[in-house]
Scaffold this motif. Structure first.
Motif, PDB file in Angstrom:
ATOM      1  N   ILE A   1       0.845  -1.195   0.000  1.00  0.00           N
ATOM      2  CA  ILE A   1       0.000   0.000   0.000  1.00  0.00           C
ATOM      3  C   ILE A   1       0.883   1.249   0.000  1.00  0.00           C
ATOM      4  N   HIS A   2       0.693   2.106  -0.980  1.00  0.00           N
ATOM      5  CA  HIS A   2       1.496   3.314  -1.097  1.00  0.00           C
ATOM      6  C   HIS A   2       0.660   4.391  -1.798  1.00  0.00           C
ATOM      7  N   GLU A   3       1.191   5.586  -1.862  1.00  0.00           N
ATOM      8  CA  GLU A   3       0.467   6.654  -2.555  1.00  0.00           C
ATOM      9  C   GLU A   3       0.310   6.304  -4.028  1.00  0.00           C
ATOM     10  N   THR A   4      -0.874   6.522  -4.557  1.00  0.00           N
ATOM     11  CA  THR A   4      -1.146   6.204  -5.953  1.00  0.00           C
ATOM     12  C   THR A   4      -2.229   7.129  -6.481  1.00  0.00           C
ATOM     13  N   ASN A   5      -2.153   7.395  -7.775  1.00  0.00           N
ATOM     14  CA  ASN A   5      -3.205   8.162  -8.440  1.00  0.00           C
ATOM     15  C   ASN A   5      -4.128   7.264  -9.252  1.00  0.00           C
ATOM     16  N   ALA A   6      -3.982   5.940  -9.084  1.00  0.00           N
ATOM     17  CA  ALA A   6      -4.885   5.025  -9.785  1.00  0.00           C
ATOM     18  C   ALA A   6      -6.331   5.334  -9.411  1.00  0.00           C
ATOM     19  N   ILE A   7      -6.538   5.701  -8.157  1.00  0.00           N
ATOM     20  CA  ILE A   7      -7.785   6.322  -7.707  1.00  0.00           C
ATOM     21  C   ILE A   7      -7.369   7.674  -7.147  1.00  0.00           C
ATOM     22  N   SER A   8      -7.945   8.746  -7.622  1.00  0.00           N
ATOM     23  CA  SER A   8      -7.525  10.070  -7.161  1.00  0.00           C
ATOM     24  C   SER A   8      -7.982  10.313  -5.721  1.00  0.00           C
ATOM     25  N   ASP A   9      -7.222  11.156  -5.023  1.00  0.00           N
ATOM     26  CA  ASP A   9      -7.626  11.543  -3.675  1.00  0.00           C
ATOM     27  C   ASP A   9      -9.001  12.192  -3.693  1.00  0.00           C
ATOM     28  N   GLN A  10      -9.272  12.963  -4.746  1.00  0.00           N
ATOM     29  CA  GLN A  10     -10.541  13.680  -4.825  1.00  0.00           C
ATOM     30  C   GLN A  10     -11.711  12.704  -4.978  1.00  0.00           C
ATOM     31  N   ALA A  11     -11.544  11.681  -5.818  1.00  0.00           N
ATOM     32  CA  ALA A  11     -12.606  10.687  -5.998  1.00  0.00           C
ATOM     33  C   ALA A  11     -12.849   9.931  -4.701  1.00  0.00           C
ATOM     34  N   ALA A  12     -11.768   9.582  -4.003  1.00  0.00           N
ATOM     35  CA  ALA A  12     -11.910   8.881  -2.732  1.00  0.00           C
ATOM     36  C   ALA A  12     -12.638   9.749  -1.712  1.00  0.00           C
ATOM     37  N   LEU A  13     -12.252  11.025  -1.613  1.00  0.00           N
ATOM     38  CA  LEU A  13     -12.892  11.916  -0.648  1.00  0.00           C
ATOM     39  C   LEU A  13     -14.365  12.136  -0.953  1.00  0.00           C
ATOM     40  N   GLN A  14     -14.704  12.275  -2.214  1.00  0.00           N
ATOM     41  CA  GLN A  14     -16.108  12.467  -2.575  1.00  0.00           C
ATOM     42  C   GLN A  14     -16.955  11.294  -2.099  1.00  0.00           C
ATOM     43  N   MET A  15     -16.454  10.075  -2.282  1.00  0.00           N
ATOM     44  CA  MET A  15     -17.204   8.904  -1.837  1.00  0.00           C
ATOM     45  C   MET A  15     -17.258   8.840  -0.315  1.00  0.00           C
ATOM     46  N   LEU A  16     -16.131   9.119   0.342  1.00  0.00           N
ATOM     47  CA  LEU A  16     -16.096   9.081   1.800  1.00  0.00           C
ATOM     48  C   LEU A  16     -17.069  10.092   2.400  1.00  0.00           C
ATOM     49  N   PHE A  17     -17.113  11.286   1.841  1.00  0.00           N
ATOM     50  CA  PHE A  17     -18.026  12.310   2.351  1.00  0.00           C
ATOM     51  C   PHE A  17     -19.483  11.903   2.133  1.00  0.00           C
ATOM     52  N   LYS A  18     -19.764  11.280   0.985  1.00  0.00           N
ATOM     53  CA  LYS A  18     -21.125  10.823   0.721  1.00  0.00           C
ATOM     54  C   LYS A  18     -21.555   9.786   1.755  1.00  0.00           C
ATOM     55  N   LEU A  19     -20.676   8.849   2.059  1.00  0.00           N
ATOM     56  CA  LEU A  19     -20.987   7.816   3.045  1.00  0.00           C
ATOM     57  C   LEU A  19     -21.110   8.414   4.441  1.00  0.00           C
ATOM     58  N   LEU A  20     -20.211   9.345   4.776  1.00  0.00           N
ATOM     59  CA  LEU A  20     -20.233   9.960   6.096  1.00  0.00           C
ATOM     60  C   LEU A  20     -21.488  10.804   6.295  1.00  0.00           C
ATOM     61  N   ALA A  21     -21.877  11.532   5.258  1.00  0.00           N
ATOM     62  CA  ALA A  21     -23.037  12.416   5.355  1.00  0.00           C
ATOM     63  C   ALA A  21     -24.348  11.658   5.437  1.00  0.00           C
ATOM     64  N   THR A  22     -24.356  10.400   4.990  1.00  0.00           N
ATOM     65  CA  THR A  22     -25.572   9.589   5.015  1.00  0.00           C
ATOM     66  C   THR A  22     -25.510   8.502   6.089  1.00  0.00           C
ATOM     67  N   ASP A  23     -24.615   8.706   7.060  1.00  0.00           N
ATOM     68  CA  ASP A  23     -24.483   7.800   8.214  1.00  0.00           C
ATOM     69  C   ASP A  23     -24.148   6.371   7.816  1.00  0.00           C
ATOM     70  N   GLN A  24     -23.453   6.217   6.696  1.00  0.00           N
ATOM     71  CA  GLN A  24     -23.008   4.892   6.269  1.00  0.00           C
ATOM     72  C   GLN A  24     -21.537   4.656   6.614  1.00  0.00           C
ATOM     73  N   LEU A  25     -20.927   5.638   7.261  1.00  0.00           N
ATOM     74  CA  LEU A  25     -19.533   5.555   7.666  1.00  0.00           C
ATOM     75  C   LEU A  25     -19.394   6.297   8.981  1.00  0.00           C
ATOM     76  N   ILE A  26     -18.632   5.718   9.897  1.00  0.00           N
ATOM     77  CA  ILE A  26     -18.426   6.322  11.212  1.00  0.00           C
ATOM     78  C   ILE A  26     -16.972   6.767  11.325  1.00  0.00           C
ATOM     79  N   THR A  27     -16.763   8.004  11.762  1.00  0.00           N
ATOM     80  CA  THR A  27     -15.422   8.482  12.054  1.00  0.00           C
ATOM     81  C   THR A  27     -15.268   8.628  13.560  1.00  0.00           C
ATOM     82  N   GLN A  28     -14.110   8.265  14.050  1.00  0.00           N
ATOM     83  CA  GLN A  28     -13.885   8.266  15.499  1.00  0.00           C
ATOM     84  C   GLN A  28     -12.937   9.405  15.864  1.00  0.00           C
ATOM     85  N   ILE A  29     -13.497  10.466  16.415  1.00  0.00           N
ATOM     86  CA  ILE A  29     -12.721  11.642  16.798  1.00  0.00           C
ATOM     87  C   ILE A  29     -12.456  11.564  18.297  1.00  0.00           C
TER      88      ILE A  29
END
Length: 304
Positions: free
Chosen positions: A246-274
């Motif tokens: 596992i290393h840094e890669t642009n095979a999936i862009s950071d922006q595409a990953a963040l967009q999906m993560l935010f969608k899941l987080l905003a719809t309570d399908q992902l939990i973040t532990q602060i």
């Protein structure tokens, strides 16, 4: 503007306030006024001087959420006052300048603290699960280091892919793993996962510190399994293993990953532990890095 960084390597006390000029974007850049910063282990490693390429003086930081306060002349798709997130550099500052195409809008339902907490761990986990491990539905996926920032994200993302997830972490995280809906949990401080899970994993994802104990990964993997690890190599084996470091890669862009993560987080399908929310001050950054140097649970966020 004020920034927080260091002129020499060392412990958290090396941090000082660094006065910087107000930032002006070039044609393709934007400037954001910082609202929240997420602290990562990479920040600690840089501070210790482990990476000889880190220049001094250094304003560290890679994760930021902020309000757009200036846009370059060629930027047409980012509006002033938009709250955006980015994985970039030099984020321990009141302002951050970055290329406009690196910014991802933060959904209205998320606070800056929630959004910033998933940037590095979420991007890493998303790429580990979707690209490096290539998790498929109905596979048995063993996540080692499951209680860490990346691990908790990887567990949830693999579950969303329809995998049967087995989490490996210390016993103190048993309830936490149960709350995430993990189907099986193995406490490495009570049992030997290599014995309990021998030859069970279609996929083994090792996001424990430095990808520790590749021999155990091999023992837990089926004969033709995939192992995705933050380690750079595995011990020799007679198994037909597909190993992906596992290393840094642009095979999936950071922006595409963040967009999906935010969608899941905003719809309570992902939990973040602060775990910690600290003030955007010199003392806040020193306290945050003191926590980074010790075992801690949950993300460390510096916020305004």
């Amino acid at each position: 503007m004020l920034a927080y960084g260091y002129r020499k390597f060392g412990g958290p006390a090396v941090f000082e306030t660094l006065t910087q000029p107000t930032l002006t974007p070039t044609a393709n850049q934007i400037v954001v006024d910082t609202l929240a910063v997420n602290l990562n282990d990479e920040d600690r490693i840089e501070r210790l001087g482990t990476n000889a390429d880190v220049p001094l003086p250094m304003i560290p930081g890679h994760d930021v959420v902020g309000r757009v306060s200036a846009v370059g002349s060629a930027v047409t798709d980012v509006a002033l006052d938009t709250i955006v997130a980015a994985h970039t550099e030099h984020t321990y500052a009141e302002q951050v300048c970055l290329n406009a195409d690196r910014a991802v809008p933060v959904p209205d339902g998320l606070t800056p603290t929630q959004a910033v907490s998933v940037i590095t761990p979420g991007i890493t986990a998303y790429k580990a699960v979707r690209y490096f491990a290539d998790v498929q539905a109905n596979q048995t996926v063993i996540v080692k280091g499951a209680a860490g920032g990346v691990g908790t994200m990887a567990v949830q993302l693999a579950q969303r892919m329809g995998a049967h997830v087995i989490a490996v972490a210390s016993q103190q995280h048993a309830d936490e793993m149960a709350a995430l809906g993990v189907q099986q949990f193995v406490a490495y401080d009570h049992h030997n996962p290599a014995h309990v899970l021998a030859d069970q994993g279609d996929v083994v994802i090792n996001v424990a510190l430095n990808g520790v104990d590749g021999k155990a990964d091999l023992a837990m993997a089926k004969f033709d399994a995939t192992i995705a690890s933050v380690a750079t190599r595995l011990p020799a084996t007679s198994k037909s293993i597909r190993f992906r470091s596992i290393h840094e890669t642009n095979a999936i862009s950071d922006q595409a990953a963040l967009q999906m993560l935010f969608k899941l987080l905003a719809t309570d399908q992902l939990i973040t532990q602060i775990g910690y929310q600290l003030p955007f001050t010199l003392d806040g950054f020193i306290q945050g890095h003191t926590l980074l140097d010790e075992p801690h649970d949950g993300r460390i966020v510096i916020e305004k």
